[in-house]
Design a protein around this motif. Sequence first.
Motif, short mmCIF file in Angstrom:
data_model
loop_
_atom_site.label_atom_id
_atom_site.label_comp_id
_atom_site.label_asym_id
_atom_site.label_seq_id
_atom_site.Cartn_x
_atom_site.Cartn_y
_atom_site.Cartn_z
N ARG A 77 -3.50 -6.51 11.97
CA ARG A 77 -4.07 -5.58 11.01
C ARG A 77 -4.58 -4.32 11.73
NH1 ARG A 77 -7.61 -8.73 9.10
NH2 ARG A 77 -6.06 -9.74 7.79
N PRO A 78 -3.70 -3.34 11.96
CA PRO A 78 -4.16 -2.10 12.58
C PRO A 78 -4.94 -1.26 11.56
CG PRO A 78 -1.87 -1.87 11.95
CD PRO A 78 -2.27 -3.30 11.65
N PRO A 79 -5.70 -0.28 12.01
CA PRO A 79 -6.50 0.51 11.07
C PRO A 79 -5.69 1.47 10.22
CG PRO A 79 -6.77 1.33 13.30
CD PRO A 79 -6.00 0.05 13.41
N SER A 80 -4.45 1.78 10.61
CA SER A 80 -3.66 2.77 9.87
C SER A 80 -2.19 2.36 9.83
CB SER A 80 -3.80 4.16 10.52
OG SER A 80 -3.33 4.11 11.86
N GLY A 81 -1.39 3.17 9.14
CA GLY A 81 0.05 2.92 9.08
C GLY A 81 0.49 2.10 7.89
N TYR A 82 -0.15 2.29 6.74
CA TYR A 82 0.20 1.51 5.55
C TYR A 82 1.04 2.30 4.55
CZ TYR A 82 -2.88 -1.87 7.58
OH TYR A 82 -3.44 -2.78 8.45
N ASP A 83 1.64 3.38 5.00
CA ASP A 83 2.54 4.17 4.18
C ASP A 83 3.93 3.53 4.18
OD1 ASP A 83 4.21 5.94 6.47
OD2 ASP A 83 2.22 5.22 7.06
N LEU A 150 -7.65 -0.49 -6.67
CA LEU A 150 -7.98 -0.87 -5.29
C LEU A 150 -9.32 -0.26 -4.85
CD1 LEU A 150 -4.50 -0.61 -3.53
CD2 LEU A 150 -5.67 -2.67 -4.34
N SER A 151 -9.59 0.95 -5.31
CA SER A 151 -10.85 1.60 -4.94
C SER A 151 -12.04 0.85 -5.53
CB SER A 151 -10.85 3.05 -5.43
OG SER A 151 -9.83 3.80 -4.80
N VAL A 152 -11.91 0.42 -6.78
CA VAL A 152 -12.97 -0.37 -7.41
C VAL A 152 -13.15 -1.70 -6.67
CG1 VAL A 152 -13.63 -1.62 -9.50
CG2 VAL A 152 -12.70 0.70 -9.67
N ALA A 153 -12.03 -2.34 -6.32
CA ALA A 153 -12.11 -3.61 -5.59
C ALA A 153 -12.76 -3.42 -4.23
CB ALA A 153 -10.71 -4.19 -5.43
N ALA A 154 -12.44 -2.30 -3.57
CA ALA A 154 -13.03 -2.03 -2.26
C ALA A 154 -14.54 -1.92 -2.36
CB ALA A 154 -12.43 -0.74 -1.68
N ALA A 183 -11.02 -6.52 4.44
CA ALA A 183 -10.61 -5.83 5.66
C ALA A 183 -9.57 -4.76 5.37
CB ALA A 183 -10.08 -6.84 6.67
N LEU A 184 -8.61 -5.08 4.52
CA LEU A 184 -7.56 -4.11 4.20
C LEU A 184 -8.10 -2.91 3.43
CD1 LEU A 184 -4.52 -6.34 3.20
CD2 LEU A 184 -4.48 -4.52 4.89
N LEU A 185 -8.94 -3.18 2.45
CA LEU A 185 -9.39 -2.12 1.56
C LEU A 185 -10.51 -1.26 2.15
CD1 LEU A 185 -9.40 -4.10 -1.81
CD2 LEU A 185 -7.65 -2.53 -0.96
N ASN A 186 -11.34 -1.86 2.99
CA ASN A 186 -12.50 -1.14 3.50
C ASN A 186 -12.42 -0.74 4.97
OD1 ASN A 186 -14.30 -0.97 1.18
ND2 ASN A 186 -14.40 -3.20 1.29
N ARG A 187 -11.45 -1.28 5.69
CA ARG A 187 -11.38 -0.95 7.12
C ARG A 187 -10.00 -0.53 7.58
NH1 ARG A 187 -15.37 -4.50 6.51
NH2 ARG A 187 -14.11 -6.40 6.52
N THR A 188 -9.15 -0.14 6.65
CA THR A 188 -7.86 0.46 6.99
C THR A 188 -7.60 1.65 6.06
OG1 THR A 188 -6.37 -0.68 5.44
CG2 THR A 188 -6.98 -1.89 7.45
N THR A 189 -6.51 2.35 6.33
CA THR A 189 -6.14 3.52 5.51
C THR A 189 -5.23 3.14 4.35
OG1 THR A 189 -4.24 3.98 6.94
CG2 THR A 189 -6.32 5.06 7.50
N LEU A 190 -5.17 1.86 3.99
CA LEU A 190 -4.21 1.40 2.98
C LEU A 190 -4.32 2.19 1.68
CD1 LEU A 190 -2.97 -2.11 2.20
CD2 LEU A 190 -4.04 -0.85 0.35
N ILE A 191 -5.52 2.33 1.13
CA ILE A 191 -5.67 3.02 -0.16
C ILE A 191 -5.21 4.48 -0.04
CG2 ILE A 191 -7.30 3.78 -1.92
CD1 ILE A 191 -8.92 1.27 -1.39
#
Length: 277
Positions: A77-83, A150-154, A183-191
């Motif tokens: 789970r890297p912090p970025s690259g979810y495009d 996703l923002s609400v869930a975060a 972890a995905l929603l609050n600590r990566t750039t996924l959203i």
Amino acid sequence: MAEILANALRFHVQRLPAAEVPASDGTEAGPGAPVVFLHGLVVDNLSSFYCPLAVPLARAGHEAVLYDLRGHGFSERPPSGYDSRSAVRDLFALLSALGLDARPVHLVGNSYGGTLALHAALARPDRVAGLTLLEPPLSGPWVENMVDTLSVAALSLEDSQVPAELSSLRLRKAAKLTAIADALLNRTTLIDDIAAGRGFTPADYARIDCPVLVVCGEHSELVPGAAELARHTPRCTLRILPGLGHDVLKEASGVLREALLAHAAAVSRAGTGALIV
């Protein structure tokens, strides 16, 4: 179960070998096109495909490859690259690491995984033999709605005690999925990465030259986007399952299994130059 290094990340991979299936004339048939599964966002992972679709496909003579997308399940789970571009690079790097770059593969994508499968076919048409898209989100409004959701869930998961409470109740699977979502929603750039993604155009759909099967539930909000895809894609079949909404993978696994087996066989015949009937 295996851990494979691809695109500088560790991916959790399950690989099911193709069973030997005799041809109709009694001789040994060649293996069908390898089938690669792409799951949906956040709480989804490769396990959703394993029993209902991957095992039957392997028994029918198709190697099945399942993996947890970047940041999901047991993958790194890297912090970025979810495009979508990074996801496509991950996919083809993984296929190369598995030695599956000698022949095109059949991509099966559920929900957001269907979007990634379509991006992969547009980026590397030479590597994609066919597509099966289950409830693919394709239109702009879906992206906006998903980002809002996703923002609400975060916000609800930030500093939440829910994972700890679930663990205390011995609900370990639910606790793990909740922790991964946090972890995905609050600590990566996924959203942000999803919000910045571009949609598809009719010109994009017209470029897809492989056989495509799209399956949606009758009551799904994604049906209009799937219908537009079917209108503009040369070799696309749209199948609407009556009485169902978005979650066709869970609610209609038997129907999906039969449809996918037939489509996988057609994709393999197309790859050998045979006519699809």
